[in-house]
Design an enzyme around this catalytic site. Structure first.
Site, short mmCIF file in Angstrom:
data_model
loop_
_atom_site.label_atom_id
_atom_site.label_comp_id
_atom_site.label_asym_id
_atom_site.label_seq_id
_atom_site.Cartn_x
_atom_site.Cartn_y
_atom_site.Cartn_z
N GLU C 165 -5.00 -1.73 -2.80
CA GLU C 165 -5.04 -0.34 -1.65
C GLU C 165 -3.70 0.10 -1.21
OE1 GLU C 165 -5.53 3.06 0.43
OE2 GLU C 165 -5.04 0.47 1.31
N LEU C 224 -10.60 0.47 2.73
CA LEU C 224 -10.79 1.66 1.67
C LEU C 224 -11.37 3.08 2.43
CD1 LEU C 224 -11.65 -1.37 -0.72
CD2 LEU C 224 -9.71 -0.25 -0.60
N ASN C 256 -7.51 6.36 2.53
CA ASN C 256 -9.12 6.39 1.99
C ASN C 256 -9.38 6.32 0.72
OD1 ASN C 256 -11.94 6.96 2.03
ND2 ASN C 256 -11.93 8.87 3.54
N CYS C 257 -10.38 5.60 0.24
CA CYS C 257 -10.76 5.63 -1.44
C CYS C 257 -11.90 6.75 -1.67
CB CYS C 257 -10.60 4.32 -2.09
SG CYS C 257 -9.43 3.28 -1.98
N VAL C 258 -12.66 6.28 -0.28
CA VAL C 258 -13.95 6.83 -1.16
C VAL C 258 -14.62 8.65 -0.81
CG1 VAL C 258 -16.58 5.37 -0.76
CG2 VAL C 258 -14.80 4.36 0.16
#
Lengths: 346, 133, 441
Positions: C165, C224, C256-258
């Site tokens: 990430e 994440l 931020n991945c979500v």
């Protein structure tokens, strides 16, 4: 081919008369009457009012059951594509009649629409039936008629309903997406500027509001207190003698439990249509705990259990109605010297 | 701050089970919320938000929640938070995820375990920085 | 007085080739050079570049971040301070911007990764990034990150996902900075000046205007789910203050991945719409005092501390009004309500921006928390609205995961290539900084 529409109006808009003529029974007329003209014109032939039902507001309020039966029978026979009621503006009983007639017709599977002022008591039903928001007097007809006509036609054509602010209906608890003219950040800044200037602004998401009730003063000595039981769980004597409706209750019941130690399957049941009644019917104490209260009475924990209880059905019942019921029987409880109430819900 | 972690995430059990007080149970997302609610009713205080993370309830089958080890009078704020979370999770709008869970493969499940593990780890880090709650 | 001039260079095309330059509104990218830059990172093995233009039948997925290339032309520091440049404070002087384009990082970090950008069709209406020419980079993890266990999730080792990430996040920022650098000496097509007086100057300049602050809530819940400010992980910070122009120089970046629809990509931080709208009113109807940033942590005591501090800063500044914006779903609703309530209780009027999860039928309660003091709410729409995304001729990234992305559900990728999903899968569809026109009633 144009869509067939039935229109419902009261005695005033049918030009029969005002309050003095509010007692007139339902009557069926051919074609349009009064405000129907504005609707018909707006539809430009795509839809047409084929029949108009006229009913006095007092008649409806006092003979709701009969009035509805008659109106539904006519609607069934005509079998229209659409049913429209009002607009009722700020006329309370007219608004109540429009909403209730519309709901009944809707239950037959015919799409409906009504219109009224947001503070009309009939507007309490905005989550059950589509209601266009109008001004508070008949002077608002010029705006109300085209809005109602347009929305009605949209529904008749089977088009998807837009957001409440786009199509002019009162927010009905169903959130619908749409594209605004300005982006969110600009709307937020504009809203804040209005709020800072103490000017009116409209929130895009009203927070769910809960009526806060200040708790009563603590009872100092429970062993001397008279406690009453009340419920919105619909517990009634077997057979539901006062015909409390299983939903959208229009009244409450007052029943004696003098000498009753336990609510038995033989004597008691629930009128509530919003939950599985099996367990309440088996043992109504599960909703209205008379048995336990008798134990507490015996043990001296409470002074005594009040000999009357008040009951209604909380299933879809308008908040305004529920408030009115309680305001009335609270007076009776006070007059009877009751110190505290246990209110059970389901 | 002494705490208890209530979890259905095997990774949290495996990595933190020996170090902290971890109550692991093999159960659904909702059941973890109910288990936490029961603890709150007994006087434990909620220390991490029950809807932590932007992964939606039931989208992930895993949930770890931290509560105080100490028991006191029932904490009203904790009750409200857990009840709101239960209402949100069981409201039906995340129902489609529940149906989907059976179709998730081991790789996806491992990722959901990892996300939940990171979330609770950030809670542990906060819990260890001071006595304040 | 803190003044930043943004110089906009309008980009009409991107051509991938053997030379890097910006000329006549065209961005030329030397593929080998950019590749070398990305592969400096030991955790990345390879990278693929592609260009997606508005109106094309192209789908980019899964999107991680979107970044606008910028470069400092005058003034201290460099863009994305603490990440790709030194931590020196930014926000004044001149900054050039490649307008009309974006760098998009795509690729799986986790198996349920989300984020769809459709360049045409119904989905395009919901994402702002269907209107930009996108330079898309799909990064491949290095062998050292790969799992040895054949059963492992993705090809990447579970323990090493945070490294991956970070590598992808940094690669996007580095490439954006590299592309921005190409415009350092290009004369902008258009310029815009943003000036913020300090507190004393502001009071003197606009004694009669209401003083307004912007409270930006940043997602900070763990790996994440993180946001970085000058390179610092914001979950370990106290609520603090910034000049609005610092944000324009990339002081806040997304890790931020979500939650694709309502996470704030770096691009939206750089172009923070609330900052821009407040500047438009600054000196006319309001006096824009500055930005308070505050976080959204998992730990409840952190939430309490951060919201106390946000409210305390409002009180200390003596402002009359505040705009509060949120990032994410569920527990940030609690932070949003805590902030709003506490700020209102200090006598400061608020307007807030959020989005909704009202269910596919729109009937459920929209937020996880509520308070009557939050009486001025702007919504970015109901994220549960169902949408059918038609098949696209070209897919950049990968589609195999679509069944498991948030808002998709089993069978959501149909045999004919269409996707039935909720708009929450679409990048920035219900943005909670008010970037879009989507709303709900």
């Amino acid at each position: 081919m144009s869509f067939k529409v039935v229109h419902y109006i009261n005695q005033f808009f049918a030009n029969i008369g005002g309050e003095e003529m509010a007692h007139v029974a339902p009557e069926l007329r051919d074609g349009l009457v009064g405000p129907g003209l504005a609707l018909n014109n707006a539809w430009k032939g795509e839809a047409e009012i084929v029949k108009t039902i006229v009913c006095g507001d007092s008649y409806f309020a006092e003979h709701e059951k009969e009035a509805k039966e008659q109106i539904l029978a006519w609607v069934k026979e005509i079998n229209p594509d659409f049913f429209i009621a009002g607009p009722a503006f700020n006329a309370g009983r007219y608004g109540y009649a429009c909403a209730n007639v519309a709901i009944a017709v809707q239950e037959m599977g015919i799409p409906v629409l009504t219109g009224m002022y947001q503070e009309n008591p009939g507007a309490d039903y905005k989550n059950q039936v589509l209601i266009v928001a109008t001004k508070d007097s008949a002077a608002g007809m010029r705006q109300a008629a085209p809005t109602m006509a347009k929305l009605a036609l949209k529904i008749m054509k089977g088009e998807k309903l837009g957001a409440s602010c786009e199509d002019g209906y009162m927010p009905n608890g169903i959130r619908v997406n749409f594209f605004e003219k300005e982006r969110g950040a600009k709307r937020a800044v504009d809203m804040l500027i209005k709020k800072l200037a103490d000017k009116p602004f409209v929130t895009e998401y009203p927070m769910p509001s809960f009526d806060r009730v200040e708790p009563g003063k603590a009872i100092k000595d429970m062993s001397k207190a008279t406690i009453a039981l009340c419920t919105s769980g619909g517990i009634v004597p077997k057979g539901n003698p006062d015909h409390i409706e299983s939903s959208s209750a229009s009244h409450y019941g007052e029943y004696s439990i003098e000498g009753v130690m336990d609510l038995t399957e033989e004597g008691w049941e629930t009128a509530h249509g919003g939950y599985d009644p099996i367990y309440a019917n088996q043992d109504a104490d599960r909703v209205l705990p008379v048995d336990v209260m008798r134990d507490l009475e015996k043990e001296g924990v409470i002074g005594k259990l009040h000999n009357l209880f008040y009951t209604t059905v909380g299933n879809g019942t308008a908040v305004a109605s529920a408030k009115a019921f309680a305001a009335e029987y609270a007076q009776k409880l006070v007059a009877a010297g009751v110190d505290g109430v246990i209110m059970t819900s389901t | 701050m002494d705490f208890i972690i209530i979890t259905n995430n095997p990774r949290v059990r495996d990595e933190y089970g020996a170090k902290y007080c971890v109550l692991y149970q093999e159960c659904s997302f909702d059941e973890i919320l109910y288990a936490v609610r029961d603890k709150i009713h007994k006087g434990h205080k909620l220390l991490t938000h029950p809807l932590s993370g932007s992964v939606k309830p039931n989208e992930t089958p895993y949930k770890s929640i931290m509560i105080s080890a100490e028991r006191g009078a029932m904490d009203n704020d904790s009750v409200i938070l857990i009840e709101d979370a239960i209402n949100m999770a069981t409201s039906g709008k995340f129902e489609k995820y529940r149906q989907r869970q059976a179709t998730l493969n081991q790789r996806i499940l491992a990722d959901f375990q990892m996300i939940d593990f990171f979330l609770i780890t950030s809670g542990i880090e906060s819990a260890q920085t001071g006595l304040m709650v | 007085m803190k003044t930043l001039e943004l110089g906009y260079i309008h980009i009409n095309d991107i051509i991938i080739g053997s030379e890097s330059k910006v000329e006549n509104g065209v961005l030329y990218v030397d593929e080998a050079a950019v590749k070398a830059l990305v592969l400096e990172d030991e955790f990345l093995k390879d990278v693929h570049f592609d260009v997606a233009k508005p109106g094309e039948s192209t789908r980019i997925t899964p999107v991680k971040d979107v970044i606008e290339p910028r470069v400092k032309v005058e003034g201290p520091g460099g863009v994305f301070p603490g990440m790709v440049n030194k931590v020196e404070a930014v926000g004044e002087g001149k900054t050039n911007v490649l307008k009309g384009m974006a760098v998009v990082t795509a690729g799986k970090i986790v198996g349920f990764q989300e984020g769809v950008i459709d360049m045409s069709g119904p989905g395009a209406d919901y994402t702002p990034f269907s209107k930009t020419i996108n330079f898309v980079m799909v990064c491949e993890p290095a062998d050292s990150l790969l799992a040895t266990d054949p059963e492992a999730t993705l090809p990447i080792d579970n323990e090493k996902k945070p490294e991956y990430e970070r590598a992808v996040r940094m690669a996007g920022l580095k490439v954006a900075a590299y592309l921005g650098e190409l415009a350092k000496n290009v004369t902008p097509d258009e310029t815009e000046v943003f000036s913020t007086p300090n507190l004393k100057e502001g009071m003197e300049l606009y004694p009669d205007l209401p003083r307004v602050v912007y409270v930006a809530m940043l997602q900070t819940q763990g790996l994440l789910h993180d946001t970085y400010v000058y390179g610092v992980d914001a979950k370990r910070t106290l609520s603090t203050m910034m000049w609005p122009t610092e944000i324009m120089d990339g002081a806040i970046v997304s890790g931020n991945c979500v939650s694709a629809c309502d996470k704030n990509p770096t691009y939206i931080h750089e172009n923070n719409p609330v900052v821009h709208e407040l500047f438009k009113q600054h000196g006319k109807t309001i006096n824009f005092v500055g930005v308070i940033i505050t976080n959204e942590n998992v730990y409840l005591a952190d939430k309490q501390r951060s919201s106390d501090w946000a409210a305390k800063l409002c009180e200390l500044l003596g402002v009359d009004g505040a705009i509060v914006t949120q990032e994410g779903f569920g527990n940030p609703d609690t932070d949003l309500i805590m902030n709003t309530k506490k700020i209102e209780l200090k006598g400061v009027k608020t307007a807030i921006v959020t989005d909704e999860y009202a269910g596919q039928d729109g009937k459920s309660q929209s937020l996880a928390d509520a308070d009557p003091l939050a009486d001025a709410v702007v919504t970015g729409g109901n994220a549960n609205q169902v949408i059918i995304l038609p098949k696209m001729d070209k897919v950049i990234g990968m589609l195999d995961y679509v069944d498991v992305i948030a808002g998709g559900h089993a069978g959501s990728l149909r045999e004919d290539g269409t996707i039935e999903a909720e708009i929450q899968v679409i990048t920035s569809a219900t943005n909670e900084m008010g970037f879009n026109k989507l709303s709900a009633r």
